[in-house]
Design a protein around this motif. Sequence first.
Motif, mmCIF file in Angstrom:
data_model
loop_
_atom_site.group_PDB
_atom_site.id
_atom_site.type_symbol
_atom_site.label_atom_id
_atom_site.label_comp_id
_atom_site.label_asym_id
_atom_site.label_seq_id
_atom_site.Cartn_x
_atom_site.Cartn_y
_atom_site.Cartn_z
ATOM 1 N N LEU A 275 0.828 -1.203 0.000
ATOM 2 C CA LEU A 275 0.000 0.000 0.000
ATOM 3 C C LEU A 275 0.867 1.259 0.000
ATOM 4 N N LYS A 276 1.950 1.229 0.808
ATOM 5 C CA LYS A 276 2.862 2.375 0.811
ATOM 6 C C LYS A 276 3.482 2.589 -0.565
ATOM 7 N N GLU A 277 3.803 1.475 -1.219
ATOM 8 C CA GLU A 277 4.419 1.571 -2.539
ATOM 9 C C GLU A 277 3.449 2.149 -3.576
ATOM 10 N N ILE A 278 2.197 1.663 -3.534
ATOM 11 C CA ILE A 278 1.203 2.114 -4.516
ATOM 12 C C ILE A 278 0.866 3.592 -4.340
ATOM 13 N N PHE A 279 0.493 3.959 -3.094
ATOM 14 C CA PHE A 279 0.044 5.338 -2.873
ATOM 15 C C PHE A 279 1.217 6.309 -2.718
ATOM 16 N N GLY A 280 2.376 5.783 -2.314
ATOM 17 C CA GLY A 280 3.539 6.655 -2.138
ATOM 18 C C GLY A 280 4.076 7.212 -3.437
ATOM 19 N N LYS A 281 3.629 6.644 -4.566
ATOM 20 C CA LYS A 281 4.053 7.181 -5.855
ATOM 21 C C LYS A 281 3.410 8.535 -6.137
ATOM 22 N N VAL A 282 2.325 8.826 -5.420
ATOM 23 C CA VAL A 282 1.580 10.070 -5.661
ATOM 24 C C VAL A 282 1.876 11.113 -4.593
ATOM 25 N N GLU A 283 1.753 10.710 -3.308
ATOM 26 C CA GLU A 283 1.995 11.611 -2.182
ATOM 27 C C GLU A 283 2.764 10.847 -1.088
ATOM 28 N N ALA A 284 3.441 11.598 -0.222
ATOM 29 C CA ALA A 284 4.175 10.977 0.887
ATOM 30 C C ALA A 284 3.204 10.358 1.886
ATOM 31 N N VAL A 285 3.402 9.083 2.184
ATOM 32 C CA VAL A 285 2.521 8.352 3.109
ATOM 33 C C VAL A 285 3.057 8.502 4.529
ATOM 34 N N GLU A 286 2.178 8.939 5.442
ATOM 35 C CA GLU A 286 2.568 9.088 6.850
ATOM 36 C C GLU A 286 2.246 7.836 7.651
ATOM 37 N N TRP A 287 1.094 7.209 7.380
ATOM 38 C CA TRP A 287 0.683 6.033 8.162
ATOM 39 C C TRP A 287 -0.310 5.216 7.362
ATOM 40 N N VAL A 288 -0.277 3.887 7.578
ATOM 41 C CA VAL A 288 -1.238 2.975 6.942
ATOM 42 C C VAL A 288 -1.965 2.208 8.019
ATOM 43 N N ASN A 289 -3.287 2.357 8.069
ATOM 44 C CA ASN A 289 -4.109 1.591 9.008
ATOM 45 C C ASN A 289 -4.593 0.329 8.302
ATOM 46 N N PHE A 290 -3.794 -0.708 8.426
ATOM 47 C CA PHE A 290 -4.122 -1.948 7.711
ATOM 48 C C PHE A 290 -3.253 -3.074 8.256
ATOM 49 N N THR A 291 -3.859 -4.268 8.377
ATOM 50 C CA THR A 291 -3.149 -5.491 8.735
ATOM 51 C C THR A 291 -3.461 -6.546 7.695
ATOM 52 N N LYS A 292 -2.467 -7.310 7.289
ATOM 53 C CA LYS A 292 -2.676 -8.320 6.259
ATOM 54 C C LYS A 292 -3.851 -9.213 6.620
ATOM 55 N N GLY A 293 -4.760 -9.359 5.657
ATOM 56 C CA GLY A 293 -5.975 -10.134 5.889
ATOM 57 C C GLY A 293 -7.202 -9.277 6.058
ATOM 58 N N ASP A 294 -7.001 -7.968 6.339
ATOM 59 C CA ASP A 294 -8.147 -7.058 6.451
ATOM 60 C C ASP A 294 -8.804 -6.878 5.076
ATOM 61 N N ALA A 295 -10.096 -6.598 5.096
ATOM 62 C CA ALA A 295 -10.826 -6.395 3.838
ATOM 63 C C ALA A 295 -10.682 -4.980 3.321
ATOM 64 N N ASN A 296 -10.369 -4.030 4.212
ATOM 65 C CA ASN A 296 -10.252 -2.633 3.798
ATOM 66 C C ASN A 296 -9.280 -1.921 4.732
ATOM 67 N N GLY A 297 -9.066 -0.633 4.478
ATOM 68 C CA GLY A 297 -8.142 0.100 5.328
ATOM 69 C C GLY A 297 -8.121 1.576 4.999
ATOM 70 N N LYS A 298 -7.159 2.276 5.632
ATOM 71 C CA LYS A 298 -7.022 3.724 5.429
ATOM 72 C C LYS A 298 -5.536 4.059 5.275
ATOM 73 N N VAL A 299 -5.306 5.096 4.478
ATOM 74 C CA VAL A 299 -3.947 5.594 4.278
ATOM 75 C C VAL A 299 -3.930 7.072 4.615
ATOM 76 N N ARG A 300 -2.994 7.474 5.509
ATOM 77 C CA ARG A 300 -2.894 8.872 5.892
ATOM 78 C C ARG A 300 -1.639 9.470 5.224
ATOM 79 N N PHE A 301 -1.849 10.594 4.615
ATOM 80 C CA PHE A 301 -0.767 11.256 3.884
ATOM 81 C C PHE A 301 -0.270 12.476 4.647
ATOM 82 N N THR A 302 0.870 13.001 4.228
ATOM 83 C CA THR A 302 1.466 14.185 4.845
ATOM 84 C C THR A 302 1.016 15.454 4.099
#
Length: 394
Positions: A275-302
Amino acid sequence: MAEVKAEVPEQAPEEKAEMPAQAPETKSEEVELSPELEEQIATQVEYYFGDANLRRDKFMKQTLDENDGWMPLDTLLKFNRLQKLSNDKQVIAATLKKYGSDLVEVAEDNSKVRRNPSRPLPEWSDEIKKETNRRTAYIKGFPQTCTLEQVELFLATAGFPKKTIGNIVMRRNLDSREFKGSVFVEFQTVETAEKFVAGTYKVPDGEDDLLVYSRNAYYQKKEGERKELKTKLRESALAAAGAAADGADDEEIKYENGCVLAFDKCGSECTRELLKEIFGKVEAVEWVNFTKGDANGKVRFTGAGAAERVLETIRKDNEEGTIEIDGVHATCTVITGEAEEEYYKEVKREVAALKAKNKQNRLNHFRNTGRGRGRGNKRRGPPGDYSRAKRVRT
């Protein structure tokens, strides 16, 4: 008879009690001992060569090794408790021969004694440890001014004379060296220990009952107390975390708008790193609320509005605002309004809980490593042979 062991730091050197002034020498041919004194002398010497003492007594073992298994009576008479009974080696030798001990053997010239070769000291093993624990009782409730002799008198009065006892450990405070009021008594047989533990006893010169357990029951009790304390500490830490979280809810949450992006689905092998790799290509990622196996999650940017800029970039390629995450097309939305505020409150609660958990872990580490020594309170060797204990020569 019994040897007193008091708990002191592990590195403390072995210390011996100061020897009393030499008593006037007695002549064996002029002395007629009472049966009681003869039994006391024989019992005391048998204690020195008994399993409980000989397995731990470095001085005894070294002296025996240097003399082919023999202990010179001149050396043995330097031990305080035997010297108080008699300081004449001929009297000691004659008493042991008359007593007919099957544990202690006297040399023909009456100058030395040894453990009977037909009864070698058993090698320490798990089986012996278990059997020794079964032969040992824990007693608590003695006055802090109580002495070893008074404990022996109490046991004898209760029907357990010296010959039934292998060892007594007087438990002392680590720093003050004061007697704690509790002892470990190792009996000669399991049956004797069980008989003692089954009884009820009063504090000497008092009305209160003494607390009596088998050693195994005492250890189980202490383990239960440790678990209960650990549970209370954990609950206290959680309560503190909850209070911190409640305080966080009451405080005004300050944050930059438009930084959190939610996605509704992803592949089963998706990870935070992906997730950091995918979204980090666009904006700097500060935190990812996600654990492997979860169905969904959130990404917080700077930076304010970063999530909105990411979504705009996604929509340039797909008007529906979906993005492929581990082979699955996920719909992304920017978290705003009350949902955004609640997100940051949850973040603050999680941070408070993590701090409380880390604090508890540090506390547990301190308790389990014995104040930084790295060994905790583990006992090494036979029960009663605490490596942290100070020895008092008897």
